[in-house]
Design an enzyme around this catalytic site. Sequence first.
Site, PDB file in Angstrom:
ATOM      1  N   SER A 239       0.828  -1.207   0.000  1.00  0.00           N
ATOM      2  CA  SER A 239       0.000   0.000   0.000  1.00  0.00           C
ATOM      3  C   SER A 239       0.860   1.254   0.000  1.00  0.00           C
ATOM      4  O   SER A 239       2.056   1.222   0.292  1.00  0.00           O
ATOM      5  CB  SER A 239      -0.895   0.009   1.236  1.00  0.00           C
ATOM      6  OG  SER A 239      -0.096   0.055   2.413  1.00  0.00           O
ATOM      7  N   ARG A 240       0.210   2.349  -0.336  1.00  0.00           N
ATOM      8  CA  ARG A 240       0.795   3.661  -0.073  1.00  0.00           C
ATOM      9  C   ARG A 240       0.408   4.052   1.350  1.00  0.00           C
ATOM     10  O   ARG A 240      -0.425   3.408   1.993  1.00  0.00           O
ATOM     11  CB  ARG A 240       0.283   4.692  -1.080  1.00  0.00           C
ATOM     12  CG  ARG A 240       0.708   4.393  -2.521  1.00  0.00           C
ATOM     13  CD  ARG A 240       0.393   5.556  -3.421  1.00  0.00           C
ATOM     14  NE  ARG A 240       0.690   5.269  -4.804  1.00  0.00           N
ATOM     15  CZ  ARG A 240       1.889   5.375  -5.375  1.00  0.00           C
ATOM     16  NH1 ARG A 240       2.924   5.738  -4.627  1.00  0.00           N
ATOM     17  NH2 ARG A 240       2.061   5.113  -6.647  1.00  0.00           N
TER      18      ARG A 240
ATOM     19  N   THR B 250      -1.879   6.722   7.100  1.00  0.00           N
ATOM     20  CA  THR B 250      -1.620   7.709   8.157  1.00  0.00           C
ATOM     21  C   THR B 250      -0.135   7.794   8.484  1.00  0.00           C
ATOM     22  O   THR B 250       0.261   8.617   9.301  1.00  0.00           O
ATOM     23  CB  THR B 250      -2.389   7.331   9.441  1.00  0.00           C
ATOM     24  OG1 THR B 250      -1.999   6.011   9.851  1.00  0.00           O
ATOM     25  CG2 THR B 250      -3.890   7.347   9.199  1.00  0.00           C
TER      26      THR B 250
ATOM     27  N   THR C 243       5.155   1.067   1.895  1.00  0.00           N
ATOM     28  CA  THR C 243       6.182   0.367   1.123  1.00  0.00           C
ATOM     29  C   THR C 243       6.202   0.849  -0.323  1.00  0.00           C
ATOM     30  O   THR C 243       7.271   1.042  -0.915  1.00  0.00           O
ATOM     31  CB  THR C 243       5.954  -1.152   1.173  1.00  0.00           C
ATOM     32  OG1 THR C 243       6.077  -1.593   2.530  1.00  0.00           O
ATOM     33  CG2 THR C 243       6.970  -1.893   0.328  1.00  0.00           C
TER      34      THR C 243
ATOM     35  N   ASP D 196      -9.159   1.856  12.577  1.00  0.00           N
ATOM     36  CA  ASP D 196      -8.864   0.621  11.859  1.00  0.00           C
ATOM     37  C   ASP D 196      -9.477  -0.541  12.639  1.00  0.00           C
ATOM     38  O   ASP D 196      -8.771  -1.264  13.345  1.00  0.00           O
ATOM     39  CB  ASP D 196      -7.346   0.454  11.726  1.00  0.00           C
ATOM     40  CG  ASP D 196      -6.958  -0.431  10.554  1.00  0.00           C
ATOM     41  OD1 ASP D 196      -7.873  -0.938   9.876  1.00  0.00           O
ATOM     42  OD2 ASP D 196      -5.751  -0.608  10.320  1.00  0.00           O
TER      43      ASP D 196
ATOM     44  N   SER E  48      -9.567  -6.817   5.439  1.00  0.00           N
ATOM     45  CA  SER E  48      -8.823  -6.041   4.450  1.00  0.00           C
ATOM     46  C   SER E  48      -7.544  -6.764   4.041  1.00  0.00           C
ATOM     47  O   SER E  48      -7.237  -6.920   2.856  1.00  0.00           O
ATOM     48  CB  SER E  48      -8.483  -4.661   5.004  1.00  0.00           C
ATOM     49  OG  SER E  48      -9.644  -3.888   5.218  1.00  0.00           O
TER      50      SER E  48
ATOM     51  N   LYS F 109      -0.516   0.627  16.939  1.00  0.00           N
ATOM     52  CA  LYS F 109      -1.949   0.376  16.761  1.00  0.00           C
ATOM     53  C   LYS F 109      -2.477  -0.542  17.857  1.00  0.00           C
ATOM     54  O   LYS F 109      -3.597  -0.393  18.330  1.00  0.00           O
ATOM     55  CB  LYS F 109      -2.208  -0.269  15.389  1.00  0.00           C
ATOM     56  CG  LYS F 109      -2.245   0.696  14.225  1.00  0.00           C
ATOM     57  CD  LYS F 109      -2.653  -0.043  12.963  1.00  0.00           C
ATOM     58  CE  LYS F 109      -2.704   0.923  11.782  1.00  0.00           C
ATOM     59  NZ  LYS F 109      -3.084   0.236  10.531  1.00  0.00           N
TER      60      LYS F 109
END
Length: 492
Positions: free
Chosen positions: A190-191, A194, A199, A252, A260, A284
């Site tokens: 993913s980009r 937050t 990566t 999340d 996801s 998290k």
Amino acid sequence: MQLVAEPIDIGTRSPTVILNESDAAELGVHALERIQLRHDNRTTIGIVELTDELVSEGTLGVTRRLGHIDGTIDVSVAPQPNSVYYIRKKLNDIELERHELSRIVRDIYEERLADVELGAYVSATYTNGLSMEETLHLTECMADVGESITWDESIIADKHSIGGVAGNRVTPILVPIVAAAGLKIPKTSSRAVTSAAGTADTMEVLCDVEFSVEEIRNIVGETGGCLVWGGAVNLSPVDDRIIRAETPLSIDPRGQLIASVLSKKKSAGSTHVVVDIPYGEGAKVESLAEARELAEDFNRVGSHLGIAIECAITNGVAPVGRGVGPVLEAREVLATLAGGGPNDLRVKAIRLADLLFESAGVDADAAEILDSGTARETFNEILAAQNGDPDVTAADLVPGRHTHTVRADRDGVVTHINNRLVNEIARRAGAPRDAGAGIELHLRTGDMAAEGESLFTIHAESPDKLADAVDLTERVEMVRVRHPDEALVDRV
């Protein structure tokens, strides 16, 4: 009602149409409600925005997403999707059935939900949670939508981190280690959501990351692995839309997180996955007990999907490495692959790669592959296949030239570095959009600091963004320095 479609040069994420307020009143619709557009024997749903100036009465403004609509069209109020009733049900803390979750997923995919309705779904799953049954069904439904990749090999390796730890750029080191051992590891990443860099943001400093499914197949066939942006391929696309709704709220939910991650792994054809679950203050997941519960849930859902899951519960109390931001993290990836780099980044990459080898039943030693230079050779092959420069070195990458260094205001011990604030300050400086923006940590948790010694340096590509980051830095305590006696209290 008949209206004349008029193109409006506005890009939107949803299929937005713009109605004059007088026409909207006649139709009986309000902002963010839906209308049906009938044209060329087809029916399209539009999400309404209102204006009294941008389009005149009798005209329907169609944004770029609906650019195929033109001429005179029939417009009527669209019925509310059934998924809205199911979202309301979840808001009332009532467990959803598989067909109800399937309808929500399908309506998200077909863009039948307004942003406020998608936000309500995210809020409902955050507030009331998802049961294990709901999580299993949701994961399957999300994996069923969009493309999927199949492979000839019986073992397809993969890795995922749930995030929350700044600088945790393990994947670009792990992928070439695993590929060098002979496993196929098509890594879609993913980009940043937050964080200061995902990566894909870090890899984009070094090479292209947007490829089609067929191009991914070719890269993996040639090199054994890839490091590409998952958003460029249509794997579990509903996940990307849900993440966009979660991001402004910085939430999340656990069940949604599992769905996801594993829906994307299922769509990518992964058979053996290592999941990194960092825990600790500022991560998290804050407690070890919570991390273990999450690992158990990942294992249960993975088993249901036929994916072998190994969860690594790791230390997430502080950033990994010293650089945070695309260029700064890419430098440390290259340094680590070259035999140097931060020790914590090296050790974590080796540990996760060995865990993946163990899960897949492969007799290989990650440290040996890294130290021999074989991983760097494989990484160079991946860079070349993804249109990058295989000869690039850490010294070639230069971070933003506008800098500000924060110094210790007392002698003491660094007792904590706040992951959330590291990411927030780096983003204020421009990361990840500005690849050279970020934070360079000079001291780590446990280091002694002398008064006036450099704690960290902010890099930015523009003076305005640097000033914004510095302003936040002056109002918060990103790096905590305590007198040795106070530090003992902190640790207790």
